[in-house]
Motif scaffolding. Structure first.
Motif, PDB file in Angstrom:
ATOM      1  N   VAL A 181      17.214 -17.674  20.256  1.00 49.21           N
ATOM      2  CA  VAL A 181      15.977 -16.905  20.168  1.00 49.21           C
ATOM      3  C   VAL A 181      15.839 -16.310  18.773  1.00 49.21           C
ATOM      4  O   VAL A 181      16.724 -15.608  18.294  1.00 49.21           O
ATOM      5  N   GLY A 182      14.731 -16.556  18.093  1.00 50.47           N
ATOM      6  CA  GLY A 182      14.534 -16.064  16.732  1.00 50.47           C
ATOM      7  C   GLY A 182      13.871 -14.718  16.674  1.00 50.47           C
ATOM      8  O   GLY A 182      13.334 -14.335  15.650  1.00 50.47           O
ATOM      9  N   VAL A 183      13.873 -13.989  17.753  1.00 53.40           N
ATOM     10  CA  VAL A 183      13.211 -12.691  17.742  1.00 53.40           C
ATOM     11  C   VAL A 183      14.182 -11.646  17.228  1.00 53.40           C
ATOM     12  O   VAL A 183      15.316 -11.566  17.674  1.00 53.40           O
ATOM     13  N   ARG A 184      13.720 -10.858  16.287  1.00 54.85           N
ATOM     14  CA  ARG A 184      14.598  -9.862  15.719  1.00 54.85           C
ATOM     15  C   ARG A 184      13.951  -8.497  15.955  1.00 54.85           C
ATOM     16  O   ARG A 184      12.761  -8.314  15.699  1.00 54.85           O
ATOM     17  N   ALA A 185      14.731  -7.593  16.476  1.00 53.62           N
ATOM     18  CA  ALA A 185      14.171  -6.253  16.664  1.00 53.62           C
ATOM     19  C   ALA A 185      13.984  -5.598  15.316  1.00 53.62           C
ATOM     20  O   ALA A 185      14.784  -5.799  14.415  1.00 53.62           O
ATOM     21  N   ARG A 186      12.915  -4.859  15.166  1.00 57.99           N
ATOM     22  CA  ARG A 186      12.663  -4.217  13.882  1.00 57.99           C
ATOM     23  C   ARG A 186      13.430  -2.911  13.799  1.00 57.99           C
ATOM     24  O   ARG A 186      13.454  -2.129  14.742  1.00 57.99           O
ATOM     25  N   GLY A 187      14.044  -2.678  12.661  1.00 61.37           N
ATOM     26  CA  GLY A 187      14.779  -1.439  12.448  1.00 61.37           C
ATOM     27  C   GLY A 187      13.817  -0.265  12.348  1.00 61.37           C
ATOM     28  O   GLY A 187      12.614  -0.445  12.182  1.00 61.37           O
ATOM     29  N   TYR A 188      14.403   0.900  12.426  1.00 63.27           N
ATOM     30  CA  TYR A 188      13.590   2.119  12.392  1.00 63.27           C
ATOM     31  C   TYR A 188      12.786   2.241  11.101  1.00 63.27           C
ATOM     32  O   TYR A 188      11.577   2.408  11.102  1.00 63.27           O
ATOM     33  N   TRP A 189      13.509   2.083   9.957  1.00 66.27           N
ATOM     34  CA  TRP A 189      12.837   2.261   8.674  1.00 66.27           C
ATOM     35  C   TRP A 189      11.807   1.168   8.429  1.00 66.27           C
ATOM     36  O   TRP A 189      10.784   1.403   7.797  1.00 66.27           O
ATOM     37  N   GLU A 190      12.119  -0.008   8.971  1.00 66.02           N
ATOM     38  CA  GLU A 190      11.178  -1.106   8.815  1.00 66.02           C
ATOM     39  C   GLU A 190       9.873  -0.791   9.558  1.00 66.02           C
ATOM     40  O   GLU A 190       8.774  -1.025   9.050  1.00 66.02           O
ATOM     41  N   GLN A 191      10.021  -0.237  10.746  1.00 69.44           N
ATOM     42  CA  GLN A 191       8.828   0.129  11.518  1.00 69.44           C
ATOM     43  C   GLN A 191       8.019   1.201  10.806  1.00 69.44           C
ATOM     44  O   GLN A 191       6.801   1.146  10.743  1.00 69.44           O
ATOM     45  N   VAL A 192       8.757   2.186  10.281  1.00 71.44           N
ATOM     46  CA  VAL A 192       8.075   3.254   9.548  1.00 71.44           C
ATOM     47  C   VAL A 192       7.292   2.661   8.393  1.00 71.44           C
ATOM     48  O   VAL A 192       6.118   2.977   8.182  1.00 71.44           O
ATOM     49  N   TRP A 193       7.959   1.781   7.653  1.00 68.67           N
ATOM     50  CA  TRP A 193       7.320   1.183   6.487  1.00 68.67           C
ATOM     51  C   TRP A 193       6.099   0.355   6.897  1.00 68.67           C
ATOM     52  O   TRP A 193       5.057   0.407   6.258  1.00 68.67           O
ATOM     53  N   ARG A 194       6.200  -0.395   8.004  1.00 69.61           N
ATOM     54  CA  ARG A 194       5.047  -1.191   8.466  1.00 69.61           C
ATOM     55  C   ARG A 194       3.855  -0.303   8.793  1.00 69.61           C
ATOM     56  O   ARG A 194       2.718  -0.614   8.489  1.00 69.61           O
ATOM     57  N   ARG A 195       4.147   0.827   9.444  1.00 70.14           N
ATOM     58  CA  ARG A 195       3.047   1.734   9.788  1.00 70.14           C
ATOM     59  C   ARG A 195       2.468   2.383   8.541  1.00 70.14           C
ATOM     60  O   ARG A 195       1.264   2.531   8.389  1.00 70.14           O
ATOM     61  N   PHE A 196       3.387   2.762   7.630  1.00 72.96           N
ATOM     62  CA  PHE A 196       2.944   3.466   6.431  1.00 72.96           C
ATOM     63  C   PHE A 196       2.073   2.562   5.556  1.00 72.96           C
ATOM     64  O   PHE A 196       1.064   2.997   5.017  1.00 72.96           O
ATOM     65  N   LYS A 197       2.483   1.293   5.454  1.00 66.58           N
ATOM     66  CA  LYS A 197       1.776   0.313   4.627  1.00 66.58           C
ATOM     67  C   LYS A 197       0.302   0.206   5.007  1.00 66.58           C
ATOM     68  O   LYS A 197      -0.556  -0.052   4.179  1.00 66.58           O
ATOM     69  N   ARG A 198       0.052   0.368   6.303  1.00 68.17           N
ATOM     70  CA  ARG A 198      -1.315   0.181   6.785  1.00 68.17           C
ATOM     71  C   ARG A 198      -2.209   1.378   6.483  1.00 68.17           C
ATOM     72  O   ARG A 198      -3.414   1.307   6.616  1.00 68.17           O
ATOM     73  N   ASP A 199      -1.580   2.503   6.112  1.00 69.00           N
ATOM     74  CA  ASP A 199      -2.337   3.734   5.875  1.00 69.00           C
ATOM     75  C   ASP A 199      -2.857   3.729   4.439  1.00 69.00           C
ATOM     76  O   ASP A 199      -2.144   4.062   3.508  1.00 69.00           O
ATOM     77  N   ARG A 200      -4.112   3.323   4.295  1.00 73.25           N
ATOM     78  CA  ARG A 200      -4.633   3.132   2.939  1.00 73.25           C
ATOM     79  C   ARG A 200      -4.723   4.456   2.169  1.00 73.25           C
ATOM     80  O   ARG A 200      -4.493   4.497   0.977  1.00 73.25           O
TER      81      ARG A 200
END
Lengths: 347, 323
Positions: free
Chosen positions: A30-49
Motif C-alpha cells: 500500500v503506497g498510502v503514507r500518513a501525513r506527519g503533524y508538521w506536514e499537515q500544518v504546512w499544508r493548511r498554512f500554504k493554503r492561507d493566502r
C-alpha cells in the motif's frame, strides 16, 4: 515504504498534537503514507493566502530595513543623521516629499524622497529605514526573551505544581495587577539613562537594551500563564505517565514530551507578541522615554510629528503607516498560524 | 461570602505593598542624586548634604521605605514636589478628575461600540457584518492608539473643525479665568479623546463579546429555554445576553489598567493635563516625587477598582465565590 520515511512518520506523529494522525499497519504494497503533524500544518498554512502574503511582506520589511537602509544610504549619498539647512523652509518647517536640497559635503543637489523629518532637516526616508531596524530589534528581542522566560516559568509551574507553582502564580498575579505602562515609563525614564549606552559593540542601537529589559520585566507573565495552563493539562496525559514509568527524568519529560506539544502555542503567540512590541516601542518612544534621539525609530519619528501637525502632516503618515502595516502583518500571520496548527480554532 | 471577602481584601493589601516596594526601588535606581535635584541646581555641597539629611537619604533603604509607607498610609501624603515644593497630593487631586473623565467616558464608549457589534456578529457568523467586525478587531490590535488620536484630531479637529483639538473644561467648580465650563463644554472637548481611546480598545472587546455570546448560545440552559417554548427575544435577553455580558464587564473592570495606560498617550496628544500629562512632565523635570505619586495613585486606583469589580461579580454570580 522505506524505513526512513516510516521513522519520519513516527517522529511526526509524536512531535505535536498528533492525535489525528493515523498510523496504519504498514504493508509494503500500500503506497498510502500518513501525513506527519508538521506536514499537515504546512499544508493548511500554504493554503492561507493572507498569511503567506504577510510573510512576504515581513520579509520585504526586513530586507528594506537591513540591506535596504545601507544600500539606500550609499545610493543617496548622505546618512540618516546628516542635517540639511535646505531641509527646512523659512518658517522652520521641514520640507515636503521629493524636495531638492544642497549637500555642502558633496557639493551636489540631493533629493529627500519623503522630505525632511525635523527642524534639523534630516532625511525622513533614511530615518524611516534605519528606524525600522531599531523597531524590529526591540520587538524581536523583547519577544524572544519574554517567550523564553514565560515558557520556562510556565512549564516549571505547571509541571511541578505545589509551592513553586504558588510562587510563580502569585508573582504573575502581582505583575498583572501593576499598572504596567506607568511602571514601564517610570523604569525606562529612570534606569534608561544608565543602560542606553549599552549597544554590544554597535550591534544594537542605543536605547534598545533598556526597552528590551523593561519589556522582559513586565511581559513574561502572559506567556507564562498560557504555557502553565497547557502544561497542567498535558501532564495528566498517558504519555507522561508512560514516560515516568520508563524512568525518564523530569527534565527529559519536559524537554522531549511536553515541549514539542508547546511548540504550536509558542509559535503562534510569539507572532502576536512581536506585533504588540512593535506598537509598544512606538508608544514609549512617542512619549519620549523610548529610543533616545538622534537614533531614529518609528516611535520617535512619530513623536516629532505632532510638532508639525498643521504644517507637515506627512510626517505623521510615514512612520504611522510603517508601524500599522508591520503589526497588521504580524497579527495576520499569527492568525494564519493558529488556524494552521489548530483548524478547529477557526470560527 | 465573608471568607471570600477577607481573602480578597488581604490580597489587595499584598498588592498594595508590592506596588509601593517596587515603585520605591525603581526610584532608587535613578542615576541622579535625589538630594541634588531637591536642593536645586545652584546648591552648595553643604546644602545638598543638609537636604540629604532632611530627606533621610542616608538611612538604609528599608528604613526610608518604612518612613515613606508610614507617611503614605497614616497621613495619606505622597510627599512634596522637588521642583516647587508643592504637595504631590494637590497635584494629583487636580489631575485625577481629568484622567477619570477620559477613562470612564472611554469605557462606556467601548461598551457602546463593542457590545452591539459583538452580539450581531455572533448571531450571524461569516456574514458580511461579521467579516467587517473581524477586520475591525484586527485593526484594533494593530493600530497604535496615539496614532489614531493624532489622525482623528487632524481630520476632525484641524481639517473639518468639528471638535477642539486640545484643552479641558471643568464640569463643576469652573475657575474664574476659564473660558469654558459646564457639562456641554466638557463633553465637547472630550469627544475626540474618548473616541480615540475607545476605538482601538473596542476592537478587542468585539472579539470577546462575540466569543462569549457564541459560547453561551450552545449552553444546555439555552436549549432548555427554547424547548420550553420561550420566545426567542426572551431567550436572547434573559438567557444568553445576561450570562454572556457578565464576564465582559469583569474584563472591562480588569482592563482599567490598560485604559489608564492608554489615557497617558491620549492626554499627550490632546494636551490634557491629567495624570498622564503630569507624569510625562515630571519625567522631563526629574520631579521624582510627582512621578512616584502618579504611579502609586494609578496602582492603588487599579487595585481598588479590580477589588470592587471582583466583589460585585462574586455577589452577582455565586459560582465565583466557591472556587
Amino acid at each position: 515504504m522505506s524505513t526512513t520515511a516510516r521513522e519520519d512518520e513516527v517522529l511526526g506523529a509524536t512531535t505535536g498534537l498528533g492525535s489525528d494522525v493515523v498510523l496504519e499497519p504498514v504493508s509494503d504494497e500500500v503506497g498510502v503514507r500518513a501525513r506527519g503533524y508538521w506536514e499537515q500544518v504546512w499544508r493548511r498554512f500554504k493554503r492561507d493566502r493572507v498569511a503567506i502574503g504577510s510573510i512576504f511582506f515581513l520579509v520585504f520589511v526586513v530586507l528594506v530595513c537591513y540591506p535596504g537602509a545601507w544600500l539606500a544610504e550609499r545610493q543617496i549619498g548622505h546618512s540618516p543623521s546628516d542635517p540639511f539647512t535646505d531641509g527646512i523652509d523659512d518658517g522652520l518647517i521641514p520640507v515636503g516629499p521629493w524636495s531638492k536640497v544642497y549637500n555642502p559635503f558633496t557639493d551636489e543637489d540631493q533629493i529627500l524622497v519623503l522630505g525632511a523629518s525635523d527642524t534639523l532637516g534630516r532625511d525622513e526616508f533614511l530615518r524611516l529605514l534605519y528606524g525600522g531596524r531599531v523597531s524590529l530589534q526591540v520587538a524581536v528581542l523583547a519577544t524572544i526573551g519574554v517567550m523564553i522566560i514565560g515558557t520556562i516559568l510556565g512549564a516549571v509551574a505547571g509541571y511541578y505544581r505545589g509551592w513553586i507553582d504558588t510562587i510563580i502564580s502569585r508573582l504573575t498575579e502581582i505583575t498583572m495587577a501593576f499598572p504596567a505602562l506607568l511602571f514601564v515609563i517610570a523604569l525606562a525614564s529612570t534606569v534608561g539613562s544608565r543602560l542606553n549606552d549599552v549597544t554590544f559593540g554597535g550591534v544594537l542601537a542605543p536605547g534598545v537594551v533598556t526597552l528590551v529589559l523593561v519589556f522582559w520585566a513586565f511581559g513574561w507573565f502572559y506567556p507564562a500563564r498560557i504555557i502553565r495552563a497547557k502544561v497542567l493539562s498535558l501532564r495528566e496525559k498517558e504519555f507522561v505517565e508512560a514516560a515516568l514509568m520508563t524512568g525518564a527524568s523530569d527534565w527529559r519529560i519536559i524537554r522531549s514530551h511536553l515541549l514539542p506539544h508547546l511548540a504550536a502555542p509558542i509559535i503562534v503567540y510569539s507572532t502576536l507578541v512581536v506585533a504588540g512590541y512593535v506598537l509598544a516601542e512606538a508608544a514609549l518612544s512617542f512619549l519620549g522615554v523610548g529610543i533616545p534621539l538622534p537614533t531614529p525609530s518609528w516611535g520617535n519619528l512619530l513623536s516629532s510629528a505632532p510638532e508639525f501637525y498643521t504644517s507637515q502632516p506627512w510626517l505623521m503618515l510615514w512612520p504611522g503607516v510603517a508601524v500599522v502595516l508591520t503589526t497588521l502583518a504580524f497579527n495576520l500571520l499569527g492568525d494564519g498560524l493558529r488556524d494552521a496548527f489548530d483548524p478547529r480554532s477557526r470560527l | 461570602m465573608v471568607q471570600y471577602l477577607v481573602r480578597r481584601l488581604l490580597w489587595a493589601v499584598v498588592l498594595f505593598l508590592a506596588v509601593t516596594i517596587v515603585t520605591y526601588v525603581i526610584f532608587f535606581l535613578v542615576p541622579a542624586n535625589p538630594a541634588r535635584l531637591a536642593a536645586g541646581q545652584a546648591a552648595t555641597p553643604e546644602r545638598v548634604a543638609l537636604v540629604e539629611e532632611r530627606l533621610g537619604l542616608n538611612d538604609p533603604i528599608y528604613e526610608q521605605y518604612w518612613g515613606f509607607l508610614k507617611r503614605l498610609v497614616f497621613d495619606g501624603s505622597l510627599g512634596e514636589s522637588f521642583v516647587d515644593r508643592s504637595s504631590v497630593n494637590d497635584e494629583i487631586f487636580r489631575a485625577a478628575p481629568i484622567t477619570a473623565s477620559l477613562v470612564f467616558g472611554a469605557m462606556i464608549l467601548v461598551l457602546v461600540i463593542s457590545v452591539p457589534i459583538g452580539i450581531l456578529s455572533a448571531l450571524r457568523p461569516r456574514s458580511v457584518l461579521d467579516r467587517v467586525a473581524m477586520t475591525y478587531v484586527l485593526l484594533g490590535i494593530s493600530l497604535p492608539s496615539f496614532w489614531v488620536a493624532l489622525v482623528l484630531s487632524y481630520i476632525f479637529g484641524f481639517k473639518l473643525g468639528w471638535t477642539p483639538i486640545a484643552g479641558y473644561c471643568e464640569v463643576v467648580s469652573v475657575p474664574q479665568a476659564a473660558n469654558c465650563g459646564g457639562f456641554g463644554d466638557w463633553a465637547y472637548h472630550m469627544v475626540l479623546p474618548w473616541l480615540a481611546l475607545a476605538i482601538v480598545q473596542a476592537g478587542i472587546y468585539v472579539r470577546f463579546v462575540r466569543a462569549e455570546v457564541m459560547d453561551t448560545m450552545t449552553q444546555d440552559y439555552v436549549r432548555t429555554a427554547r424547548a420550553k417554548g420561550a420566545p426567542e427575544r426572551k431567550v436572547m435577553k434573559d438567557h444568553i445576553l445576561r450570562n454572556a455580558l457578565l464576564p465582559v464587564i469583569t474584563i472591562l473592570g480588569m482592563d482599567i489598567g490598560l485604559l489608564l495606560g492608554g489615557a497617558i498617550f491620549i492626554e499627550t496628544v490632546f494636551g490634557l493635563n491629567g495624570l498622564g500629562g503630569t507624569a510625562i512632565r515630571s519625567i522631563g523635570q526629574f520631579d521624582l516625587p510627582v512621578l512616584q505619586g502618579v504611579v502609586i495613585f494609578g496602582a492603588v486606583a487599579i487595585i481598588l477598582f479590580t477589588l470592587i469589580v471582583d466583589l460585585v461579580y462574586a455577589w452577582v454570580d455565586p459560582r465565583i465565590r466557591l472556587t
